[in-house]
Design an enzyme around this catalytic site. Structure first.
Site, PDB file in Angstrom:
ATOM      1  N   VAL A  91      23.824  28.274  32.505  1.00  0.00           N
ATOM      2  CA  VAL A  91      22.784  27.355  32.036  1.00  0.00           C
ATOM      3  C   VAL A  91      22.267  27.872  30.705  1.00  0.00           C
ATOM      4  O   VAL A  91      22.682  28.941  30.237  1.00  0.00           O
ATOM      5  CB  VAL A  91      21.629  27.223  33.057  1.00  0.00           C
ATOM      6  CG1 VAL A  91      22.154  26.700  34.386  1.00  0.00           C
ATOM      7  CG2 VAL A  91      20.896  28.534  33.243  1.00  0.00           C
ATOM      8  N   SER A 126      33.537  33.719  25.641  1.00  0.00           N
ATOM      9  CA  SER A 126      33.836  33.087  24.357  1.00  0.00           C
ATOM     10  C   SER A 126      35.107  32.256  24.441  1.00  0.00           C
ATOM     11  O   SER A 126      36.021  32.570  25.185  1.00  0.00           O
ATOM     12  CB  SER A 126      34.006  34.119  23.247  1.00  0.00           C
ATOM     13  OG  SER A 126      34.378  33.440  22.053  1.00  0.00           O
ATOM     14  N   LYS A 150      29.028  40.378  23.147  1.00  0.00           N
ATOM     15  CA  LYS A 150      29.224  38.958  22.815  1.00  0.00           C
ATOM     16  C   LYS A 150      28.405  38.582  21.584  1.00  0.00           C
ATOM     17  O   LYS A 150      28.861  37.829  20.732  1.00  0.00           O
ATOM     18  CB  LYS A 150      28.838  38.071  24.008  1.00  0.00           C
ATOM     19  CG  LYS A 150      28.882  36.566  23.707  1.00  0.00           C
ATOM     20  CD  LYS A 150      30.292  36.091  23.461  1.00  0.00           C
ATOM     21  CE  LYS A 150      30.469  34.728  22.845  1.00  0.00           C
ATOM     22  NZ  LYS A 150      29.548  33.666  23.050  1.00  0.00           N
ATOM     23  N   HIS A 202      30.228  39.867  18.632  1.00  0.00           N
ATOM     24  CA  HIS A 202      31.389  38.965  18.466  1.00  0.00           C
ATOM     25  C   HIS A 202      30.959  37.728  17.665  1.00  0.00           C
ATOM     26  O   HIS A 202      31.636  37.308  16.718  1.00  0.00           O
ATOM     27  CB  HIS A 202      31.929  38.565  19.841  1.00  0.00           C
ATOM     28  CG  HIS A 202      32.812  37.356  19.856  1.00  0.00           C
ATOM     29  ND1 HIS A 202      32.316  36.064  19.711  1.00  0.00           N
ATOM     30  CD2 HIS A 202      34.156  37.215  19.968  1.00  0.00           C
ATOM     31  CE1 HIS A 202      33.322  35.209  19.736  1.00  0.00           C
ATOM     32  NE2 HIS A 202      34.445  35.875  19.904  1.00  0.00           N
ATOM     33  N   ASN A 203      29.841  37.154  18.021  1.00  0.00           N
ATOM     34  CA  ASN A 203      29.375  35.959  17.319  1.00  0.00           C
ATOM     35  C   ASN A 203      28.991  36.272  15.876  1.00  0.00           C
ATOM     36  O   ASN A 203      29.215  35.450  14.986  1.00  0.00           O
ATOM     37  CB  ASN A 203      28.187  35.330  18.051  1.00  0.00           C
ATOM     38  CG  ASN A 203      28.607  34.621  19.322  1.00  0.00           C
ATOM     39  OD1 ASN A 203      29.684  34.892  19.866  1.00  0.00           O
ATOM     40  ND2 ASN A 203      27.779  33.726  19.820  1.00  0.00           N
ATOM     41  N   GLU A 221      32.039  36.400  14.021  1.00  0.00           N
ATOM     42  CA  GLU A 221      32.490  35.007  13.871  1.00  0.00           C
ATOM     43  C   GLU A 221      31.780  34.344  12.676  1.00  0.00           C
ATOM     44  O   GLU A 221      32.418  33.642  11.879  1.00  0.00           O
ATOM     45  CB  GLU A 221      32.178  34.285  15.184  1.00  0.00           C
ATOM     46  CG  GLU A 221      32.512  32.823  15.256  1.00  0.00           C
ATOM     47  CD  GLU A 221      32.024  32.244  16.598  1.00  0.00           C
ATOM     48  OE1 GLU A 221      32.300  32.840  17.669  1.00  0.00           O
ATOM     49  OE2 GLU A 221      31.338  31.204  16.577  1.00  0.00           O
ATOM     50  N   TYR A 222      30.489  34.579  12.528  1.00  0.00           N
ATOM     51  CA  TYR A 222      29.763  34.054  11.357  1.00  0.00           C
ATOM     52  C   TYR A 222      30.432  34.558  10.082  1.00  0.00           C
ATOM     53  O   TYR A 222      30.631  33.808   9.126  1.00  0.00           O
ATOM     54  CB  TYR A 222      28.314  34.566  11.345  1.00  0.00           C
ATOM     55  CG  TYR A 222      27.278  33.783  12.103  1.00  0.00           C
ATOM     56  CD1 TYR A 222      27.472  33.391  13.419  1.00  0.00           C
ATOM     57  CD2 TYR A 222      26.049  33.478  11.501  1.00  0.00           C
ATOM     58  CE1 TYR A 222      26.476  32.715  14.118  1.00  0.00           C
ATOM     59  CE2 TYR A 222      25.055  32.793  12.195  1.00  0.00           C
ATOM     60  CZ  TYR A 222      25.271  32.423  13.498  1.00  0.00           C
ATOM     61  OH  TYR A 222      24.289  31.765  14.181  1.00  0.00           O
TER      62      TYR A 222
HETATM   63  P1  2AM Z   1      20.843  19.865  34.189  1.00  0.00           P
HETATM   64  O1  2AM Z   1      22.173  19.176  34.193  1.00  0.00           O
HETATM   65  O2  2AM Z   1      20.098  19.708  35.462  1.00  0.00           O
HETATM   66  O3  2AM Z   1      20.017  19.555  32.988  1.00  0.00           O
HETATM   67  C1  2AM Z   1      23.055  23.031  30.153  1.00  0.00           C
HETATM   68  O4  2AM Z   1      21.903  22.417  29.739  1.00  0.00           O
HETATM   69  C2  2AM Z   1      23.004  23.336  31.635  1.00  0.00           C
HETATM   70  O5  2AM Z   1      21.840  24.110  31.932  1.00  0.00           O
HETATM   71  C3  2AM Z   1      22.940  22.107  32.513  1.00  0.00           C
HETATM   72  O6  2AM Z   1      23.758  22.340  33.626  1.00  0.00           O
HETATM   73  C4  2AM Z   1      21.472  22.043  32.894  1.00  0.00           C
HETATM   74  O7  2AM Z   1      21.186  21.430  34.109  1.00  0.00           O
HETATM   75  C5  2AM Z   1      21.161  23.500  33.013  1.00  0.00           C
HETATM   76  N1  2AM Z   1      19.731  23.768  32.946  1.00  0.00           N
HETATM   77  C6  2AM Z   1      18.943  23.695  31.846  1.00  0.00           C
HETATM   78  N2  2AM Z   1      17.691  24.041  32.160  1.00  0.00           N
HETATM   79  C7  2AM Z   1      17.670  24.337  33.470  1.00  0.00           C
HETATM   80  C8  2AM Z   1      16.671  24.786  34.369  1.00  0.00           C
HETATM   81  N3  2AM Z   1      15.435  25.004  33.942  1.00  0.00           N
HETATM   82  N4  2AM Z   1      17.014  24.994  35.655  1.00  0.00           N
HETATM   83  C9  2AM Z   1      18.282  24.789  36.067  1.00  0.00           C
HETATM   84  N5  2AM Z   1      19.272  24.383  35.253  1.00  0.00           N
HETATM   85  C10 2AM Z   1      18.980  24.151  33.988  1.00  0.00           C
END
Ligand code: 2AM
Length: 495
Positions: free
Chosen positions: A80, A134, A188, A191-192, A195-196
């Site tokens: 997430v 990545s 990571k 790495h980024n 990459e820049y």
């Molecule tokens: P979602 O589909 O319910 O928004 C990229 O945004 C990923 O992170 C998505 O799977 C999103 O879930 C998840 N995500 C973003 N904020 C979140 C939160 N506060 N709790 C759980 N999942 C979250």
């Protein structure tokens, strides 16, 4: 009713990266359970798994059912958004987890957040990994480069899965246990940053070839294709060749010329530069690429500046004309060499940043092994990473890639071309901050005597900061101003 067989691993967070990684894991034969806060994405992922021939992927709408569907010790990958969403997701899931279970955060997380979460997880007996991933969407699906750090046990629990899921190169899967704590996230991040640097250097090569060499997009596509068959072979060179080939569907010519010249960013490059400063490690090429993104963002200001300075008599055309005609073939060959030499210096900076952090934190990072796991799957994958790996294998305490005998020889072969390109660009008024930063880094590092003696003298004059001498031990302070006045008087007396 008998409960269904348990999944080997779980994945929470089903945006595109998460979906693709889950499908990749399932495709490698590991039954996987998936979960997402918004349940439609669970169903979407399950449908994709069915479409792809019935992969062993099981969707759950309830976090409890999701956790309980996993065999113990449980391993759950979270994908997430970095920051608070990770904490929220951990809170949601950890209520159902038991001692020995592991959380694996695959996001671009700040390494200190991972270290905090390791401490927070430990009273409950939970293991924690912060894993750099990545390769973008394609990498997640076909084989990413994985940089897991944190609990060794958590890594061992899923090592077989990660080894199959990662990109495969001639010397193994692109995954290794990076080190304890936030080491995986830190690697990571660097790495980024690299990459820049790579992207900036490529954009400068493009600018010089286009603006000074007068090359068309078609020429550029051909040249980058050709470069991708030699020492510069890499993902970024390959995709750059493709970019030049794409026509604009809304008008004449190629799409690349219609794209607004303002670069976006998400923060890992900035963190890399901040860390370099914190650790007193010079990373000028990476810093230059970050600065260039900031300057690119000032589009309106730059347009206004172009007008003001044109009025004042500084013209692009006159600057371009001042360097005269160039031999295209020679220019192309020189730019290739300048790009390669600049890249070595940029990687040298990134590697030294990793080493400095490793020493500070006691992570015991293996730089050669890190170069190896970047050979496939990730955005900076490149043929020459194998040379970097070998350089560190030859000498684990190599202070700088530049002084590895093979790289030193390559730098020597390329420095003429490199200096010609930078000189030409400066003359023609084309900014090449990345190439210039790399060349200055090289020239500063390789000179045994720098003008730092004068800076020390100035510091001692105005702040009594003292200085050391080259010919005797100790720390010295001089009454510079008084002595200067005396010698002025002395000089005067002889006149
Ligand atoms: P979602 O589909 O319910 O928004 C990229 O945004 C990923 O992170 C998505 O799977 C999103 O879930 C998840 N995500 C973003 N904020 C979140 C939160 N506060 N709790 C759980 N999942 C979250």
């Amino acid at each position: 009713m008998e409960s269904a067989a348990l999944s080997r691993i779980g994945l929470a967070g089903l945006a595109v990266m998460g979906q693709n990684l889950a499908l990749n894991i399932a495709e490698k034969g590991f039954p996987i359970s998936v979960y997402n806060r918004t349940t439609s994405k669970v169903d979407e992922t399950v449908a994709r798994a069915a479409d792809e021939g019935g992969l062993p992927l099981f969707g759950h709408h309830s976090p409890r059912e999701f956790v309980l569907s996993l065999s113990r010790p449980r391993s759950i990958i979270i994908l997430v958004k970095a920051g608070a969403p990770v904490d929220q997701t951990i809170a949601t899931l950890s209520r159902f987890l038991e001692p020995g279970d592991a959380i694996i955060d695959g996001g671009n997380e700040w390494y200190e957040n991972t270290e905090r979460r390791i401490s927070e997880a430990s009273p409950q007996g939970l293991l924690y990994l912060g894993m750099g991933v990545s390769g973008g969407e394609e990498g997640a699906r076909r084989g990413p480069s994985l940089m897991p750090g944190g609990s060794r046990q958590a890594f061992d629990n899923v090592a077989d899965i990660l080894s199959k899921v990662a990109a495969q190169v001639d010397d193994g899967p692109c995954v290794t246990y990076v080190g304890p704590g936030g080491a995986g996230n830190f690697v990571k991040m660097v790495h980024n940053g690299i990459e820049y640097g790579d992207m900036q250097l490529i954009s400068e090569a493009y600018d010089v070839l286009k603006t000074v060499g007068g090359l068309s997009n078609q020429d550029l596509a051909n040249i980058f294709d050709e470069w991708n068959r030699g020492e510069l072979e890499s993902f970024l060179i390959e995709i750059t060749a493709d970019i030049f080939k794409v026509k604009d569907e809304h008008g004449e010519g190629e799409l690349v010329d219609k794209i607004l010249d303002k670069t976006g960013m998400k923060g890992t490059g900035k963190w890399t530069v901040q860390q370099a400063a914190e650790l007193s490690v010079a990373a000028p090429t990476i810093a230059a690429s970050l600065d260039c993104r900031y300057l690119s963002g000032l589009k309106e200001e730059r347009e206004a500046a172009a007008g003001v300075l044109e009025q004042a008599g500084i013209s692009n055309e006159a600057l371009r004309a001042s360097v005269g005609a160039v031999d295209k073939k020679r220019l192309i060959d020189d730019v290739r060499q300048a790009l390669y030499a600049s890249k070595i210096c940029s990687y040298a900076q990134g590697m030294n940043l990793l080493r400095a952090k490793s020493q500070e934190k006691g992570w015991n990072l293996n730089l050669g092994e890190l170069a190896r796991i970047w050979k496939g799957g990730c955005i900076i994958r490149a043929r020459f990473l194998d040379r970097i790996k070998k350089a560190y294998e030859r000498n684990g305490s190599l202070p700088n890639l530049i002084v590895d005998p093979e790289f030193a020889r390559e730098m020597a072969q390329r420095q003429g071309a490199w200096r010609r390109v930078v000189g030409l660009a400066i003359g023609a008024g084309i900014s090449t901050p990345g190439m210039c930063a790399s060349l200055s880094y090289f020239d500063t590092y390789r000179r045994s005597r720098l003008p730092a003696n004068l800076v020390q003298a100035q510091r001692d004059l105005f702040g009594a900061h003292t200085y050391e001498r080259i010919d005797r031990p100790g720390s010295f302070h001089t009454e510079w101003t008084k002595l200067a006045r005396q010698s002025e008087a002395g000089v005067g007396a002889h006149n």
